[in-house]
Design a protein around this motif. Sequence first.
Motif, PDB file in Angstrom:
ATOM      1  N   UNK A 226       0.832  -1.207   0.000  1.00  0.00           N
ATOM      2  CA  UNK A 226       0.000   0.000   0.000  1.00  0.00           C
ATOM      3  C   UNK A 226       0.865   1.255   0.000  1.00  0.00           C
ATOM      4  N   UNK A 227       1.927   1.230   0.758  1.00  0.00           N
ATOM      5  CA  UNK A 227       2.814   2.395   0.782  1.00  0.00           C
ATOM      6  C   UNK A 227       3.487   2.593  -0.569  1.00  0.00           C
ATOM      7  N   UNK A 228       3.722   1.503  -1.301  1.00  0.00           N
ATOM      8  CA  UNK A 228       4.349   1.593  -2.615  1.00  0.00           C
ATOM      9  C   UNK A 228       3.356   1.913  -3.722  1.00  0.00           C
ATOM     10  N   UNK A 229       2.077   2.044  -3.351  1.00  0.00           N
ATOM     11  CA  UNK A 229       1.060   2.382  -4.335  1.00  0.00           C
ATOM     12  C   UNK A 229       0.515   1.209  -5.097  1.00  0.00           C
ATOM     13  N   UNK A 230       0.832   0.001  -4.644  1.00  0.00           N
ATOM     14  CA  UNK A 230       0.315  -1.196  -5.313  1.00  0.00           C
ATOM     15  C   UNK A 230      -1.027  -1.607  -4.703  1.00  0.00           C
ATOM     16  N   UNK A 231      -1.866  -2.223  -5.518  1.00  0.00           N
ATOM     17  CA  UNK A 231      -3.185  -2.659  -5.043  1.00  0.00           C
ATOM     18  C   UNK A 231      -3.045  -3.880  -4.145  1.00  0.00           C
ATOM     19  N   UNK A 232      -3.937  -3.969  -3.192  1.00  0.00           N
ATOM     20  CA  UNK A 232      -3.928  -5.062  -2.211  1.00  0.00           C
ATOM     21  C   UNK A 232      -5.336  -5.631  -2.109  1.00  0.00           C
ATOM     22  N   UNK A 233      -5.430  -6.929  -1.989  1.00  0.00           N
ATOM     23  CA  UNK A 233      -6.723  -7.585  -1.829  1.00  0.00           C
ATOM     24  C   UNK A 233      -6.811  -8.204  -0.438  1.00  0.00           C
ATOM     25  N   UNK A 234      -7.803  -7.751   0.328  1.00  0.00           N
ATOM     26  CA  UNK A 234      -8.080  -8.331   1.641  1.00  0.00           C
ATOM     27  C   UNK A 234      -9.255  -9.277   1.482  1.00  0.00           C
ATOM     28  N   UNK A 235      -9.043 -10.531   1.766  1.00  0.00           N
ATOM     29  CA  UNK A 235     -10.106 -11.531   1.620  1.00  0.00           C
ATOM     30  C   UNK A 235     -10.973 -11.565   2.873  1.00  0.00           C
ATOM     31  N   UNK A 236     -12.286 -11.562   2.662  1.00  0.00           N
ATOM     32  CA  UNK A 236     -13.241 -11.752   3.762  1.00  0.00           C
ATOM     33  C   UNK A 236     -14.084 -12.966   3.399  1.00  0.00           C
ATOM     34  N   UNK A 237     -13.817 -14.072   4.055  1.00  0.00           N
ATOM     35  CA  UNK A 237     -14.584 -15.297   3.826  1.00  0.00           C
ATOM     36  C   UNK A 237     -15.834 -15.258   4.690  1.00  0.00           C
ATOM     37  N   UNK A 238     -16.978 -15.449   4.060  1.00  0.00           N
ATOM     38  CA  UNK A 238     -18.267 -15.272   4.727  1.00  0.00           C
ATOM     39  C   UNK A 238     -19.014 -16.597   4.791  1.00  0.00           C
ATOM     40  N   UNK A 239     -19.519 -16.928   5.967  1.00  0.00           N
ATOM     41  CA  UNK A 239     -20.416 -18.075   6.099  1.00  0.00           C
ATOM     42  C   UNK A 239     -21.812 -17.594   5.708  1.00  0.00           C
ATOM     43  N   UNK A 240     -22.184 -17.831   4.461  1.00  0.00           N
ATOM     44  CA  UNK A 240     -23.418 -17.260   3.915  1.00  0.00           C
ATOM     45  C   UNK A 240     -24.640 -18.113   4.177  1.00  0.00           C
ATOM     46  N   UNK A 241     -24.545 -19.107   5.066  1.00  0.00           N
ATOM     47  CA  UNK A 241     -25.755 -19.859   5.413  1.00  0.00           C
ATOM     48  C   UNK A 241     -26.747 -18.963   6.139  1.00  0.00           C
ATOM     49  N   UNK A 242     -26.241 -18.003   6.922  1.00  0.00           N
ATOM     50  CA  UNK A 242     -27.098 -16.985   7.532  1.00  0.00           C
ATOM     51  C   UNK A 242     -27.008 -15.754   6.635  1.00  0.00           C
ATOM     52  N   UNK A 243     -27.853 -15.695   5.624  1.00  0.00           N
ATOM     53  CA  UNK A 243     -27.687 -14.732   4.532  1.00  0.00           C
ATOM     54  C   UNK A 243     -27.729 -13.288   5.024  1.00  0.00           C
ATOM     55  N   UNK A 244     -28.744 -12.945   5.825  1.00  0.00           N
ATOM     56  CA  UNK A 244     -28.906 -11.552   6.243  1.00  0.00           C
ATOM     57  C   UNK A 244     -27.730 -11.099   7.100  1.00  0.00           C
ATOM     58  N   UNK A 245     -27.397 -11.904   8.113  1.00  0.00           N
ATOM     59  CA  UNK A 245     -26.282 -11.538   8.979  1.00  0.00           C
ATOM     60  C   UNK A 245     -24.972 -11.496   8.197  1.00  0.00           C
ATOM     61  N   UNK A 246     -24.775 -12.466   7.314  1.00  0.00           N
ATOM     62  CA  UNK A 246     -23.527 -12.532   6.550  1.00  0.00           C
ATOM     63  C   UNK A 246     -23.382 -11.316   5.645  1.00  0.00           C
ATOM     64  N   UNK A 247     -24.428 -11.000   4.914  1.00  0.00           N
ATOM     65  CA  UNK A 247     -24.366  -9.869   4.006  1.00  0.00           C
ATOM     66  C   UNK A 247     -24.150  -8.553   4.734  1.00  0.00           C
ATOM     67  N   UNK A 248     -24.923  -8.316   5.780  1.00  0.00           N
ATOM     68  CA  UNK A 248     -24.777  -7.076   6.539  1.00  0.00           C
ATOM     69  C   UNK A 248     -23.414  -7.010   7.224  1.00  0.00           C
ATOM     70  N   UNK A 249     -22.983  -8.146   7.804  1.00  0.00           N
ATOM     71  CA  UNK A 249     -21.704  -8.163   8.496  1.00  0.00           C
ATOM     72  C   UNK A 249     -20.546  -7.911   7.558  1.00  0.00           C
ATOM     73  N   UNK A 250     -20.574  -8.530   6.367  1.00  0.00           N
ATOM     74  CA  UNK A 250     -19.499  -8.319   5.394  1.00  0.00           C
ATOM     75  C   UNK A 250     -19.467  -6.871   4.923  1.00  0.00           C
ATOM     76  N   UNK A 251     -20.641  -6.271   4.734  1.00  0.00           N
ATOM     77  CA  UNK A 251     -20.692  -4.871   4.294  1.00  0.00           C
ATOM     78  C   UNK A 251     -20.111  -3.945   5.361  1.00  0.00           C
TER      79      UNK A 251
END
Length: 372
Positions: free
Chosen positions: A109-134
């Motif tokens: 990030x300091x060098x100006x390169x793009x970085x990808x942060x992975x967020x793995x979501x347990x989407x069996x609880x759709x509403x909580x998962x979607x809101x929590x990930x957001x």
Amino acid sequence: MQRILNTLRLTAKELRAIARDVVMLVLIAYVFTVSTYMVADAISTEVDHLAVAVIDEDQSILSARLTDSIQPPLFKSPDMIAADQALQAQKDGKYILVVDFPPDMERDLKAGRSVTINIDVDATAVAHAGNGAAFMSQMLGQEITRYFSPSAVDGSQIDVVFRSFYNPNLTSKWFTSVMQLMNSITILTLILAGASLIREREHGTIEHVLVMPVRPPEIVVSKILANGLVILIAAVFSLIVVVEWLLAVPVSGSVLLFVLGTALYVIALASLGLLLATFTKNMGQYGLLVIPVIVVMILLSGGITPLESMPGFLQVAIRILSPAPHFVAFAQSVLYRGSGIGLVWPEMATMAGMAVFTFSVTLMRFRKVLSG
């Protein structure tokens, strides 16, 4: 005058029959009190102390700061796990979210390169998962911005401000409690109305009524009046005591207007319940017939999912065939937004028209059943 007296006497008879039915009274009390409170208080799609794990492959000051930013009340304090433990941990249902900070994240990030942060979501609880990930994505983005430019203030920047009307804190309890009350009205009105006729047939008292100097309209109206009165009293009690007092949900509109609209809805439902009961001979058959009707009316009422998300033909069909979406729109407008009769009269007129139509069809069917 004689017809009015006959109707009132039959209504009193129906009320006495309900009063003697202890099981039904317990059911009514439970549904409009305990059930309403428990459903509104327990069912929530809000982000609240979601279980989170962090895989820190960067081991930098930034990753430590991001980890520290994941705190209650939105999330539980995160657990640190290794990358090879993440999949099994989510399979075991331990974490809703697993955040993976990649190696050399801060340096890239300091060098100006793009970085990808992975967020793995347990989407069996759709509403909580979607809101929590957001929420998690937004929070991490803000924290990274503050970390790299803590003193950056630009007066030309656009500040987007959200204003939530009628439920400023987006509390799901406010919505769930009223929707549960409306579902209870739907379910018990259909059950009570149909049971009043089935009870007469099973006990053989319908023959006694037929030899009395009363007419079919008086019998039908008395059953609608008696059962509707019980439902209205229970609904108002639930609205004031359970929803407004115990659950602290503010009621903005007129309770009297809500009662008037509910009365129209109850008449339409009670007529429908009696109509369905004329096609059955006992409570078992009636239960098998009315359960699918209740499920469809509730699921397609707009109280669980918005009508706008349904196919266009289904929206038109359900608005024509069912009073439920009109009652949902009416109740939300009155109780949440404080609307007066000038705004909700179209929904009330529609429910009144449906009540008249359903009552007329029920009366014709009732006459055929009695003559048969």
